[in-house]
Structures are given as C-alpha cells and as structure tokens.
Design an enzyme around this catalytic site. Structure first.
Site, PDB file in Angstrom:
ATOM      1  N   HIS A  37       0.839  -1.195   0.000  1.00 32.48           N
ATOM      2  CA  HIS A  37       0.000   0.000   0.000  1.00 32.48           C
ATOM      3  C   HIS A  37       0.872   1.243   0.000  1.00 32.48           C
ATOM      4  O   HIS A  37       1.679   1.442   0.903  1.00 32.48           O
ATOM      5  CB  HIS A  37      -0.916  -0.008   1.225  1.00 32.48           C
ATOM      6  CG  HIS A  37      -1.822  -1.196   1.278  1.00 32.48           C
ATOM      7  ND1 HIS A  37      -1.371  -2.449   1.631  1.00 32.48           N
ATOM      8  CD2 HIS A  37      -3.154  -1.318   1.030  1.00 32.48           C
ATOM      9  CE1 HIS A  37      -2.387  -3.303   1.603  1.00 32.48           C
ATOM     10  NE2 HIS A  37      -3.466  -2.651   1.236  1.00 32.48           N
ATOM     11  N   HIS A 267      -4.076   2.826  -3.479  1.00 30.82           N
ATOM     12  CA  HIS A 267      -4.306   2.327  -2.123  1.00 30.82           C
ATOM     13  C   HIS A 267      -3.629   0.978  -1.890  1.00 30.82           C
ATOM     14  O   HIS A 267      -2.830   0.827  -0.966  1.00 30.82           O
ATOM     15  CB  HIS A 267      -5.805   2.195  -1.831  1.00 30.82           C
ATOM     16  CG  HIS A 267      -6.090   1.625  -0.470  1.00 30.82           C
ATOM     17  ND1 HIS A 267      -6.222   2.413   0.655  1.00 30.82           N
ATOM     18  CD2 HIS A 267      -6.249   0.349  -0.044  1.00 30.82           C
ATOM     19  CE1 HIS A 267      -6.454   1.639   1.699  1.00 30.82           C
ATOM     20  NE2 HIS A 267      -6.479   0.375   1.303  1.00 30.82           N
ATOM     21  N   GLU A 411     -18.045  -6.315  24.343  1.00 34.63           N
ATOM     22  CA  GLU A 411     -17.161  -7.478  24.415  1.00 34.63           C
ATOM     23  C   GLU A 411     -15.936  -7.348  23.519  1.00 34.63           C
ATOM     24  O   GLU A 411     -14.805  -7.628  23.953  1.00 34.63           O
ATOM     25  CB  GLU A 411     -17.930  -8.754  24.048  1.00 34.63           C
ATOM     26  CG  GLU A 411     -18.979  -9.173  25.067  1.00 34.63           C
ATOM     27  CD  GLU A 411     -20.344  -8.568  24.789  1.00 34.63           C
ATOM     28  OE1 GLU A 411     -21.316  -8.953  25.466  1.00 34.63           O
ATOM     29  OE2 GLU A 411     -20.434  -7.693  23.886  1.00 34.63           O
ATOM     30  N   HIS A 472     -27.886 -18.173  24.752  1.00 32.56           N
ATOM     31  CA  HIS A 472     -26.852 -18.008  25.770  1.00 32.56           C
ATOM     32  C   HIS A 472     -26.103 -19.306  26.070  1.00 32.56           C
ATOM     33  O   HIS A 472     -25.118 -19.285  26.812  1.00 32.56           O
ATOM     34  CB  HIS A 472     -27.465 -17.473  27.066  1.00 32.56           C
ATOM     35  CG  HIS A 472     -27.773 -16.009  27.029  1.00 32.56           C
ATOM     36  ND1 HIS A 472     -28.488 -15.422  26.017  1.00 32.56           N
ATOM     37  CD2 HIS A 472     -27.444 -14.997  27.890  1.00 32.56           C
ATOM     38  CE1 HIS A 472     -28.618 -14.124  26.252  1.00 32.56           C
ATOM     39  NE2 HIS A 472     -27.970 -13.838  27.373  1.00 32.56           N
TER      40      HIS A 472
END
Length: 662
Positions: A37, A267, A411, A472
């Site tokens: 890049h 890029h 999280e 869960h």
C-alpha cells in the site's frame, strides 16, 4: 539530489527532503515486493515524520524501554511507512526494507509486534490498533498512579484511517477512552477520503468531529500534509488535560505522486514503474537508485539521539532513587518486569461453581498483585468479578488507581483493550459469557498471534446455564476456540483445579481462555493432585482402571464427574478396567512428549470415548474414528439444567447406555 545537495539545504528544506526520501523508500519497498500500500502511507507521512522527528520519546538503543512513548499504526496496511521510520530510528536494517513482504523477513505485510523491533502492536484487522492503543493509554495511567509520574509519563500515539473509524470496535473503544479521560492518548486520523473501492462518501457521511466531541474527546482539525500545522497540533494535544485528542488531518491520498494524487488505485497496489520514476524526479530523488537514503539525511534525523539517550539515563536515575523504597521496588518489578508476586490463594476443595472459585481467586490476587487489572462486560455479578471490584475500585477519570475496568456491554472492545493493557505490561483479564466469545474472537486471535498473556474469562460454559436458552448456551464455542493457534483453552473440573488453571494463566506468556461453570461441581481432582500431578501437562489419568485396561474415557470440566460415575457403571457391566482421563487443556496435552501422551492414552487401547457438554468436533483425534463422542451437536433449549441433562442424554445411565457398543 546528491548527498552534498542535501547538506546545503536549510533545516525546513531538509525536513521536507527527508520526508521525500521516506516516500521513496515506501515506493521502492512496495514495488520491490510487487504488493502493498502506497497511497495511505504517502498521506500519513507528514504526521508520522513530524511525530518521530520532534515528539516521540524513545531510546535509540532499546526499543523495549518501559517509559517509551507508544506509537500504534492502526492503519497497518501502511506498514512500509512504519518500517522506514524504524530504519531511521536504527531498529531495522535497510536489507529488511528490501525484503518487505518476503518469507522470513522482519517486514511483513502488516506490522507484527512479536516479530519486528519497535512495533508495538499487531495491526492488520482495522479498528483493533486504535483499540489496543486505548488499552495502552489506560495501562499507562494505572502504572503512573502506583509508580509515580516521574517514572511513567509516556504518551500513546496512533495513526488511523477511514477504515479504522468505520469499524465498531474502534468506536466502542473510543467511547471508553473519552469516558476514562485518557488525556495522554493522541490519535491522528488520516482523513484522505479514499478507500479501496473509491471515495469514502460512497458509504459514510458522518460528522467525525462532532462524533468525537460527543465521545468527550478534544478535537483538532488541520491540514494533515502541513508539517508546521502537525507540529502545532501535537503540542496543543499534549497540553490538553482531561480528554484524549483526535487530530483530524485533511490529507490527500498519495500526496506527492506525479500524476496519481487522490487516486484509489494507489491504495493497495504498487505504483507503476513510470509513475515511480516521475514521482522521484518530482521529489528530487535519484530515479536510478532504489532505496536511496544519503548518510547525511540519516544523521539529520538522528540528531536528537544524544538528548533521547540522556533522557533515558535521567529516568534510570529516577528509578534507582525510588527503588530505595521496598514497596516501590516490588511494584516496579510487577509493572515493568512482569513479576507475578506470591499470592495467598484460598482452599477451594469444596463443592462450588468454578465461576465462584474464579471470583475468590480474583479477590486473593487483588491483595498482592497490583499490576493486574481487568473487568467484565457488564456481567460483574454473573462473572463473579464483584469481589475484585469491591477490593480495588473502578478505574475512573478521577481514580487512576482503580483496577476494575468498567467496560459496559462492549465485548469486542474489551478484548482489544485488554490486549493493549497486556502489551503495555499489565496482566489483564476481561470476562463475559462463553456464548459471547464470538463477539471478541478477532481480539482473541490477535492475542494469540502476538503471543501475549491476556486472560479471557468465560463463565456459563455449557447448556447447564439453563433457562436463558440457546442464545446463551454455548455449544460450538469451546471446540472453535481450540482451533485458534497458540491459544490455551482451560476448562477446569472443580474449584481446586480452577485455582491451578488461574495460577497457570497468571504466569502464562500465551493467551488463555478460562471456561467456567454456572452450576456447582463436586471436588474430584484432589486425590490425583495429592500424589503430585501437574496441571501444565494439560491432560492426566484421574482415575486408574480396576484390572486390565479396556476402555478410556476422556472428559473436561463439569463432565469429569460424569465420566467418573460412568466408569464405575461400565466396569460393573463390562467386566473390564475403565480409565478416566481429565483433559483440562488439550493444547498443553498435545505439546507433551509422545511418551507421556502414550502413557496416558495407550495406543493399544482402541475402545475410547469423550464426554463434554459441547460440540463433539475435535475429539476424534483422541478417540479415533471408532470411538464414541458424547456431547451436544445441536443448539440448546430453554429449560432447567436438570431437564436439559436428561434431554441431551448426559446422565450416568444414558451415557453408559450410549457406550454399550464399545
């Protein structure tokens, strides 16, 4: 331009020409590798050069000096920019720049902290670099609160791009940075408005400045390609108090290229040969010399080295003077040298949930292990981290001595931030439910890749959490975590083994995932460990067979007691000896010598079964294709734990019946 010509330039002209030489190194490195890049590295170079030349505090002779400023290239694809600067610092040879992206080099496609001197964090996946930098700045504040600001006074700097800001993990981490008031965190946002696929305006129209003001950041907007403006902005950011700073640098993609400025084609690809030649001519770099950097230019960059070395010496004197205090010396060993002190752990040889055992261990560690911090993703009571919080207090913008980190329901940011804290030198943990490990999996992977000892704590580790139901109840999570190279997945069988797992994780230089139960477990490992067992071997014979060995049962965690009961049942019904192997960590067991593994799992015994309340995937390498894997290969159900036990066939009688064919 020749070396003599460089010597004749004025100082501002030398600054600009050296920046041009860095662009030449970037072009040549990417072109030589035929991948990489260029465009973003060009647009960021004015900030990076100004920072490294005028502000970054480091030791030219020791890239791991404790009080160094941390620089994180969150836009990791711009790695040739960082490698060029590391060469100017003296940490990388020019030959390594020439080996960019080649097998065995110290200059991989994205920065790797475990591989390259001077790289602070592995930053490939976007968003995690800035998040780890938040963790570094947080850890620095905690360390300064205990060691004093004369010993710890470093800054954390970041270069990020549009892709970083678009990743939710970065936004969650930046929210926390503002909430924590991390005023020694300075981020340069290279706002060149170009991404791989084209202009950023195709997918985003957020007012970034307003967003960060809402996050409680100090916001500065400048021409990011003006080195004078960059220098002034950094000085202003360093004088700011109470808030992190983001410098929004309006830049031009591939600035300085002959014909391709502003093009997305720069890029992720090398510049064409003719573009490189034309650009070098424009930048006064000899077109016929690759990796051109005259000695005079290198010496110009390194003119700060004497002052930097003196700064290190003065710091050493400060530390030596303070070390006359025994308490300081002990804390310095913990924070700066990674020493884990002796900890008086409680006796956990009793019936209890392993999450509860973990909570008691946390509280014990809190008393003597000060360089230990972490928190829960808004699950303190469920993760049993409340006792730790009560002992050490929350970290806040007013209380930097607090070592319980309030992450909120974040999280993934929690995982990345704890990685950053671990990289800084604070032993760190983050806790949540095992079913939410997927939210932070990318951070777990980077911890494993960087070979750092972050502790990932997961409670409610099976269907036995009960009524919360399949959303869960983890099923595939444990085996999927075992697929991550270098991660140690620890699933202890009772409170006593949780203590051994916890102590192992505290000392580990590799990341650990502790999988802990909601339900109470009877103590089952005491007899074996009383005879001198070693948790670090990962797996061991818990129950020896009565008579001739005919069947081997392998179990983990809450299913170890079930395996013991099934072994008794099978011996009575089949008339052969049944061995129970406890496997709290498959990874550690796999690393043992073949002689030990064969002793535990004799190759001559083909009748084998595994028992774990999770997906059975992965167990066949231990039990063979003819073995029987007892587990849960569907999603869970919402019901009381006892009902689920019967529904999924995890009672002694049902498992014994399932093994009738052995």
């Amino acid at each position: 331009m020749s070396a003599a010509d460089f010597s004749s330039l004025s100082e501002p002209q030398k600054e600009q020409q050296l920046t041009n030489y860095i662009k030449g190194l970037i072009m040549d490195g990417v072109r030589n590798a035929n991948s990489g890049h260029t465009g973003g590295a060009f647009s960021s170079v004015d900030f990076a050069y100004t920072l490294f030349q005028k502000h970054l505090n480091y030791d030219p002779d020791d890239c791991r000096w404790y009080n160094r400023d941390r620089f994180v290239l969150s836009a990791g694809h711009e790695s040739m920019l960082l490698y060029s600067l590391l060469h100017l610092q003296g940490y990388l040879d020019m030959d390594e720049l020439k080996r960019f992206r080649q097998l065995g080099s110290k200059t991989p496609g994205h920065p790797e902290s475990h591989l390259t001197p001077g790289v602070e964090a592995t930053t490939g996946p976007l968003g995690q670099g800035i998040s780890m930098a938040v963790g570094m700045a947080l850890a620095s504040n905690i360390a300064a609160a205990y060691l004093g600001e004369k010993v710890v006074n470093n800054y954390t700097y970041v270069i990020c791009g549009d892709g970083d800001i678009q990743e939710p993990v970065a936004l969650g981490s930046c929210q926390l940075a503002g909430h924590y008031g991390l005023d020694r965190l300075i981020v340069f946002y290279d706002f060149n408005k170009i991404q791989i696929s084209g202009e950023v305006s195709r997918n985003d129209s957020t007012d970034i400045a307003q967003m960060f003001r809402a996050f409680q950041w100090n916001v500065l907007e400048i021409d990011g390609n003006d080195q004078v403006a960059v220098d002034q902005a950094i000085r202003q950011a360093k004088s700011n108090s109470g808030r992190p700073t983001i410098i929004i640098g309006h830049t031009i993609m591939a600035r300085g290229c002959a014909t391709m400025e502003g093009s997305e084609e720069t890029h992720g690809s090398p510049l064409p040969h003719e573009e490189i030649a034309a650009t070098k001519e424009k930048l006064s770099i000899p077109a016929d010399q690759a990796f051109f950097l005259p000695t005079e230019a290198l010496e110009f960059f390194r003119r700060r080295f004497d002052a930097l070395r003196q700064g290190r010496k003065s710091w050493e004197q400060e530390v030596q003077q303070a070390s006359g205090n025994a308490q300081f010396a002990s804390l310095f060993d913990q924070f700066a040298r990674g020493v884990v002190p002796a900890i008086n752990f409680p006796d956990l040889n009793q019936k209890m949930a392993t999450r509860k055992a973990f909570g008691k261990l946390l509280e014990a560690a809190a008393d003597s292990f000060v360089a230990f911090a972490g928190g829960s993703a808004d699950l303190e009571p469920s993760n049993n981290t409340t006792g730790f919080l009560d002992k050490v207090g929350d970290y806040t913008r007013e209380n930097h001595r607090g070592r319980s980190i309030p992450f909120g329901v974040r999280e993934f940011p929690m995982g990345a931030i704890t990685n950053g804290m671990q990289l800084f030198g604070i032993k760190s943990f983050g806790a949540t439910f095992l079913s939410f490990a997927d939210y932070q999996r990318a951070a777990i992977r980077l911890a494993a890749l960087q070979q750092i000892g972050t502790m990932f704590i997961y409670t409610h580790d099976s269907i036995y959490l009960g009524e919360d139901g399949p959303t869960h109840q983890p099923v595939e999570h444990i085996p999927s975590l075992r697929l991550i190279p270098n991660l140690l997945v620890l699933r202890p069988a009772d409170g006593g083994e949780t203590a051994r797992a916890f102590q192992f994780a505290l000392q580990s230089q590799r990341p650990t995932a502790l999988c802990l139960t909601r339900q109470d477990l009877e103590p089952v490992t005491t007899t074996y460990y009383g005879s001198g067992g070693d948790f670090a071997r990962g797996g061991y014979i818990l129950r020896r067979e009565n008579g001739t060995l005919g069947i081997i049962l392998i179990a983990t965690g809450s299913e170890v007691k079930l395996a013991l009961d099934v072994a008794t049942e099978l011996e009575n019904s089949k008339g052969c000896g049944v061995r129970v192997v406890n496997m709290p960590c498959c990874e550690l067991f796999d690393e043992q010598p073949a002689s030990y593994r064969d002793e535990v799992l004799p190759p001559s015994v083909a009748r084998r079964a595994s028992i774990e309340a999770a997906s059975t995937s992965g167990w066949y390498k231990y039990i063979g294709l003819q073995g029987v894997a007892i587990g849960v290969d569907t999603f869970g159900e919402s019901a009381p734990a006892k009902d689920l036990e019967k529904h999924f066939g995890l009672t002694t009688e049902m498992v014994a019946k399932s093994l009738a064919s052995l």
